[in-house]
Design an enzyme around this catalytic site. Sequence first.
Site, mmCIF file in Angstrom:
data_model
loop_
_atom_site.group_PDB
_atom_site.id
_atom_site.type_symbol
_atom_site.label_atom_id
_atom_site.label_comp_id
_atom_site.label_asym_id
_atom_site.label_seq_id
_atom_site.Cartn_x
_atom_site.Cartn_y
_atom_site.Cartn_z
ATOM 1 N N LYS A 171 17.307 21.947 17.798
ATOM 2 C CA LYS A 171 15.835 21.849 17.723
ATOM 3 C C LYS A 171 15.209 23.170 18.170
ATOM 4 O O LYS A 171 14.314 23.708 17.514
ATOM 5 C CB LYS A 171 15.335 20.688 18.600
ATOM 6 C CG LYS A 171 15.612 19.327 17.986
ATOM 7 C CD LYS A 171 15.363 18.166 18.932
ATOM 8 C CE LYS A 171 15.815 16.861 18.256
ATOM 9 N NZ LYS A 171 15.763 15.686 19.112
ATOM 10 N N GLN A 180 14.295 14.243 25.014
ATOM 11 C CA GLN A 180 15.494 13.827 24.285
ATOM 12 C C GLN A 180 16.004 12.484 24.808
ATOM 13 O O GLN A 180 16.152 12.285 26.013
ATOM 14 C CB GLN A 180 16.584 14.912 24.416
ATOM 15 C CG GLN A 180 17.821 14.663 23.578
ATOM 16 C CD GLN A 180 17.573 14.715 22.062
ATOM 17 O OE1 GLN A 180 16.630 15.347 21.598
ATOM 18 N NE2 GLN A 180 18.408 14.034 21.313
ATOM 19 N N ASP A 237 7.319 13.366 18.235
ATOM 20 C CA ASP A 237 8.333 12.381 17.831
ATOM 21 C C ASP A 237 7.684 11.172 17.150
ATOM 22 O O ASP A 237 8.339 10.425 16.426
ATOM 23 C CB ASP A 237 9.060 11.844 19.086
ATOM 24 C CG ASP A 237 10.478 12.382 19.227
ATOM 25 O OD1 ASP A 237 11.092 12.716 18.203
ATOM 26 O OD2 ASP A 237 10.952 12.448 20.378
#
Length: 302
Positions: free
Chosen positions: A54, A98, A121
């Site tokens: 990422k 995460q 997200d």
Amino acid sequence: MTAKLIKGTEIREEILEEITAEVAEIKEKHGVIPGLVTILVGESPASISYVTLKIKTAHRVGFKEVQDSQSVDIPEDDLLALIDKYNNDDSINGILVQLPLPKHINEKKILNAIDPDKDVDGFHPVNVGRLMIGGDEVKFPPCTPAGIQEMIVRAGVETKGAEVVVVGRSNIVGKPIANMMLQKGVGANSTVTVVHTGTRDLAAHCKRADILIVAAGVPDLVKPEWIKPGACVIDVGVNRVGEKPSVKNPGKMVAVLKGDVDFDAAKEIAGSITPVPGGVGPMTITMLMKNTLKSLKFKLGI
Ligand code: GUN
């Protein structure tokens, strides 16, 4: 018939180039760049590898990227304080924690603490609600479903009036993609059926699908005879079914991955199909970049 392959690896390159160009343009006109922070708790190898990719991708497209690694025993309150810090940091447009988090941390509490306008997200309940309403209300569609929709559109598959069958009802893939495909607008306007472990006749539903989206986490669940000839098949499954010696790094072993669809047989029936690996997988991080760019654009009102 041999199906057209919908390659996430190729679509990723197209989109990342578009994002890079847009970032350069915004930097020149407005003097700012998107900022993305990824918060990693602990040292799980899988999480480290996702987060590293990422950050590497964010760097590639010209973002400010911050990798904030925390010890596995960080107290929940300290993690909440860290999120608050980034919520109030003007140079950060996207915050990603995460998952999974260690057991002593309440995942829901952490995700709910992220400013919905930096929740790239798309997991915060406010963004889930915005997605459900649809249209202009949507800010950050969750990355995997957004990637699926983008692949369908870029493959030139007609969605208007199409029978879409989604296999799986997870909060991360099944429910949001079903919702997105039924909204009015480009790449949607479909008739959507969601099937799951409680469904009586899975095969009968799948056979009706013009677009079959499978996110069940069961290797080879979908049999070739369940596929309507010419259908578009999107396989979201990434199942580790074994190990094999690495070609790139001799002496090392790599995972053998299988999708939820029996690919070799399905590609002879489908009109188009995503491979595993190299299909939906590469799209998730790509759409994270797109959401982070969107976040800055919303802030700038452009
Ligand atoms: N862990 C595995 N996939 C994801 C994802 O898409 N977002 C976050 N935050 N954690 C993950």
